[in-house]
Scaffold this active site. Structure first.
Site, PDB file in Angstrom:
ATOM      1  N   ARG A 261     -15.200   4.087   8.526  1.00 15.38           N
ATOM      2  CA  ARG A 261     -14.894   2.822   9.293  1.00 15.38           C
ATOM      3  C   ARG A 261     -13.660   2.892  10.162  1.00 15.38           C
ATOM      4  O   ARG A 261     -12.583   3.389   9.682  1.00 15.38           O
ATOM      5  CB  ARG A 261     -15.149   1.592   8.559  1.00 15.38           C
ATOM      6  CG  ARG A 261     -14.029   1.479   7.438  1.00 15.38           C
ATOM      7  CD  ARG A 261     -14.432   0.099   6.928  1.00 15.38           C
ATOM      8  NE  ARG A 261     -13.392  -0.189   5.683  1.00 15.38           N
ATOM      9  CZ  ARG A 261     -12.957  -1.405   5.171  1.00 15.38           C
ATOM     10  NH1 ARG A 261     -13.574  -2.398   5.736  1.00 15.38           N
ATOM     11  NH2 ARG A 261     -12.265  -1.523   4.412  1.00 15.38           N
TER      12      ARG A 261
ATOM     13  N   ASP B  74     -12.069   3.451   1.513  1.00 17.17           N
ATOM     14  CA  ASP B  74     -11.303   3.873   2.641  1.00 17.17           C
ATOM     15  C   ASP B  74     -10.224   4.948   1.965  1.00 17.17           C
ATOM     16  O   ASP B  74      -9.138   4.902   1.979  1.00 17.17           O
ATOM     17  CB  ASP B  74     -10.348   2.844   3.243  1.00 17.17           C
ATOM     18  CG  ASP B  74     -11.089   1.703   3.865  1.00 17.17           C
ATOM     19  OD1 ASP B  74     -12.232   1.987   4.282  1.00 17.17           O
ATOM     20  OD2 ASP B  74     -10.670   0.569   3.997  1.00 17.17           O
TER      21      ASP B  74
ATOM     22  N   ASP C  28      -8.107   3.604  -1.445  1.00 16.76           N
ATOM     23  CA  ASP C  28      -7.002   4.417  -0.659  1.00 16.76           C
ATOM     24  C   ASP C  28      -6.300   5.316  -1.562  1.00 16.76           C
ATOM     25  O   ASP C  28      -5.266   5.643  -1.373  1.00 16.76           O
ATOM     26  CB  ASP C  28      -5.839   3.225  -0.396  1.00 16.76           C
ATOM     27  CG  ASP C  28      -6.050   2.200   0.554  1.00 16.76           C
ATOM     28  OD1 ASP C  28      -7.236   2.387   1.284  1.00 16.76           O
ATOM     29  OD2 ASP C  28      -5.431   1.073   0.676  1.00 16.76           O
TER      30      ASP C  28
ATOM     31  N   GLN D 144      -5.754  -1.619  -3.169  1.00 11.22           N
ATOM     32  CA  GLN D 144      -5.098  -0.683  -2.469  1.00 11.22           C
ATOM     33  C   GLN D 144      -4.351  -0.004  -3.835  1.00 11.22           C
ATOM     34  O   GLN D 144      -3.381  -0.570  -4.153  1.00 11.22           O
ATOM     35  CB  GLN D 144      -4.075  -1.133  -1.544  1.00 11.22           C
ATOM     36  CG  GLN D 144      -4.653  -1.601  -0.398  1.00 11.22           C
ATOM     37  CD  GLN D 144      -4.788  -3.137  -0.319  1.00 11.22           C
ATOM     38  OE1 GLN D 144      -5.103  -3.685  -1.289  1.00 11.22           O
ATOM     39  NE2 GLN D 144      -4.601  -3.894   0.923  1.00 11.22           N
TER      40      GLN D 144
ATOM     41  N   TRP E   5     -10.179   1.749  11.232  1.00 15.94           N
ATOM     42  CA  TRP E   5      -9.085   1.066  10.754  1.00 15.94           C
ATOM     43  C   TRP E   5      -8.170   0.513  11.961  1.00 15.94           C
ATOM     44  O   TRP E   5      -7.706  -0.593  12.007  1.00 15.94           O
ATOM     45  CB  TRP E   5      -8.049   1.845   9.872  1.00 15.94           C
ATOM     46  CG  TRP E   5      -7.082   1.195   9.310  1.00 15.94           C
ATOM     47  CD1 TRP E   5      -6.662  -0.332   9.165  1.00 15.94           C
ATOM     48  CD2 TRP E   5      -5.593   1.743   8.983  1.00 15.94           C
ATOM     49  NE1 TRP E   5      -5.476  -0.459   8.517  1.00 15.94           N
ATOM     50  CE2 TRP E   5      -4.758   0.606   8.480  1.00 15.94           C
ATOM     51  CE3 TRP E   5      -5.202   3.005   8.789  1.00 15.94           C
ATOM     52  CZ2 TRP E   5      -3.452   0.704   7.885  1.00 15.94           C
ATOM     53  CZ3 TRP E   5      -3.878   3.489   8.391  1.00 15.94           C
ATOM     54  CH2 TRP E   5      -3.263   2.274   7.896  1.00 15.94           C
TER      55      TRP E   5
ATOM     56  N   THR F  89       0.946  -1.074   0.043  1.00 12.93           N
ATOM     57  CA  THR F  89      -0.011  -0.086   0.013  1.00 12.93           C
ATOM     58  C   THR F  89       0.723   1.225   0.072  1.00 12.93           C
ATOM     59  O   THR F  89       0.404   2.265  -0.675  1.00 12.93           O
ATOM     60  CB  THR F  89      -0.913   0.024   1.295  1.00 12.93           C
ATOM     61  OG1 THR F  89      -1.705  -1.162   1.207  1.00 12.93           O
ATOM     62  CG2 THR F  89      -1.812   1.387   1.299  1.00 12.93           C
TER      63      THR F  89
END
Length: 584
Positions: A492, A423, A402, A379, A494, A349
């Site tokens: 949310r 995310d 991401d 990602q 992590w 990532t």
């Protein structure tokens, strides 16, 4: 009657701080069946400093060999012990990689190389902390917040290493291998947090520590504005930096051009480096221009990137600080790449980012950043910042999962567009995004959108969290028709202490009525902090919100999430053409 100044030593003040946080116990010296239970001065000092530590036993064990009751010496000894532990973690990482030999796969090698790199960053920051502390904490004074910020980075770098490892066995080995240094880093943060918090509660500012003064009545709002000049601008930004950001509109653009407010502005800035695909500049690639920037630069390396699409992966090394990039517009100057975890072998990532900023003092304006790997790439970061004090204006970030990795330090974004799916604003920094457009996209079939995923693993001892202030959260044009069937959430958790605040923001009807989602297979939502205040739009109805999210009723409840507080000591720019809103 006026209260006079009370001049005390650092040691005395820390003793008082110890009392304030309830850790110094005065033991009856009288005889009796229990004998003399009086602690010696060294034990008292250690007990006082370690009382707030996450791992008190480890803290005390670290300080037991230090034959001193001087808090300054004890704290410095603790920093040196932490540095030694991080050095051992770095060596452990290297030996782990060597032990895997020729059997190591591309991804494992990449992640271990990244671990070695970020652990070296941690070492460098610890060296800076020890140097800045001097021989006595009296020399630290108003730097206490900065020292704590660097310590937070030291902790984050170690979590970065583990977060990037997806192979379970290697993750376990590395987690155990760096556990000790991570514990010491965590304890160090706790110690600094206890000191600064207790002093604040006693109306003792960090500057009083430097002056040796205790008991002065502070000026109004000094805690919010102590590092701002009379114009409300941060002192850490030089006059040249302020002029740069004011002048760095798209060259030749009208003053009202832009994504939102504060558009162009004439482009009077004189760059030190010019990048142009057509050869009209000094460089044809951005990476070449970055390589030409000096290391440890007290001034600015100013890179003007002319209009064009630059397909390259750009990394700004940690030692190449104070880089300022500006382009011809967020849809005219575009930096793009397609590296991803799902489609690029040997990629993690952190290493997928199109632009990766490892250094402090980065500034950008009028540039678009893209990762075009698509939803199947999983990602795929468009922009990652590891350095402290990043200031981003009038930029655009496009990706899917991401997109924007706000990974470390203090970061401020104003008047940006960021798009993504899963995310797509995430990290472990103190980040405020103001007056910006946030777009949820259409991902793979059945995929759920999460705007944020904060990674606070340390709790309230650190300022790690994402603040969305006066923004708009909407569906992009491809998602628009399906926005009510594709589930989208504000965020949310992590990590266990994920922290996110949405304030004064327009929330579209694409956001689920529950607002927030759980991290699958974890119970982080039970310890996370999610706050909403004064939002508007169809998605802002909080009647059906999850019970673990807080709906603030007053401004006082969210005051800590303002720029002046969350990014303390107010390290950001307020300019006429792109203003910074310090409060709510």
């Amino acid at each position: 009657m006026a209260v006079g100044k009370i001049v005390i030593s650092v040691a005395s003040m820390l003793l008082v701080v110890g009392v304030a946080i309830g850790v110094v116990t005065f033991v009856n010296k009288g005889g009796g069946a229990g004998g003399d239970k009086t602690l010696n001065s060294h034990q008292k000092a250690v007990e006082s400093l370690c009382a707030s530590a996450t791992d008190k036993g480890s803290c005390a064990k670290t300080l037991d060999p230090v034959k001193s009751d001087d808090p300054s010496k004890l704290i410095k000894a603790f920093m040196l012990a932490t540095k030694d532990a991080v050095t051992k973690s770095t060596n452990f990482t290297a030996s782990t990689e060597e032990g895997m030999g020729k059997n190591i796969n591309a991804t494992s090698k990449a992640v271990l190389d990244y671990c070695k790199r970020v652990l070296m960053y941690a070492l460098e920051d610890l060296e800076t902390i020890v140097e800045e502390m001097g021989e006595d904490l009296q020399q630290s004074g108003s730097k206490m917040d900065q020292l704590k910020q660097w310590l937070t980075g030291v902790f984050n770098y170690q979590t970065d290493c583990i977060d990037d490892i997806e192979e379970s066995e290697l993750r376990k080995v590395m987690g155990e291998g760096i556990a000790h240094s991570k514990i010491l880093s965590s304890n160090a943060i706790d110690i600094f947090h206890a000191l600064t918090t207790a002093m604040s509660q006693m109306n003792v500012k960090v500057d009083d520590m430097k002056k040796g003064n205790l008991g002065e009545t502070p000026a109004p709002d000094r805690d919010l504005l102590e590092d701002l000049d009379q114009k409300g601008l941060p002192k850490w930004h030089s006059d040249k930096d302020r002029k740069l950001m004011a002048q760095a509109g798209r060259p030749g653009a009208p003053a009202d051009e832009g994504i939102g407010e504060g558009g162009g502005g004439g482009g009077k800035i004189k760059p030190t480096h010019v990048v142009a695909k057509d050869g009209s500049g000094q460089f044809k690639t951005i990476s070449e221009a970055v390589k030409a920037c000096p290391e440890k630069n007290p001034g600015r390396c100013i890179i003007y990137i002319k209009a064009g699409v630059y397909k390259e992966q750009v990394t700004i090394p940690k030692k190449v600080n104070n880089v300022f990039m500006f382009g011809d517009g967020a849809t005219q100057t575009i930096i793009t790449f397609d590296r991803s975890v799902g489609l690029s072998p040997g990629t993690t990532t952190s290493l997928s980012g199109t632009v990766q900023v490892e250094s402090e003092g980065f500034m950008a304006k009028w540039i678009g950043f893209q990762n075009t790997a698509g939803p199947l790439g999983h990602q795929a970061v468009a922009f990652r910042v590891n350095g402290d004090r990043a200031v981003i204006f009038n930029c655009r970030f496009d990706g899917y999962q991401d997109t924007l990795y706000v990974n470390n330090g203090r970061q401020f974004y104003r008047n940006i567009v960021v798009s993504g799916t899963v995310d797509f604003i995430f990290g472990k920094s103190a980040t405020v995004i103001q007056n910006s457009l946030i777009l949820c996209r259409k991902g793979s079939p059945g995929q759920t959108n999460h705007v944020t995923a904060d990674g606070n693993e340390k709790g309230k001892a650190v300022k790690i969290g994402i603040v969305l202030h006066n923004c708009r959260i909407m569906a992009d044009k491809e998602l628009e028709a399906d926005r009510l069937t594709v589930k989208s959430y504000l965020g949310r958790p992590w990590k266990p202490f994920a922290t996110t605040a949405v304030i004064g923001t327009e929330i579209g009807d694409l956001i689920q009525p529950t607002g927030w989602n759980e991290w699958q297979g974890e119970k982080f939502h039970l310890t996370a902090t999610y706050v909403e205040f004064n939002n508007r739009g169809p998605g802002a109805n909080t009647a059906a919100r999850v019970p673990w999210a807080k709906m603030a009723k007053s401004a006082a409840e969210v005051e800590r999430f303002t720029v002046a507080n969350w990014l303390t000591p107010a390290n950001w720019i307020q300019e006429a053409n792109v203003p910074v809103q310090l409060g709510l």
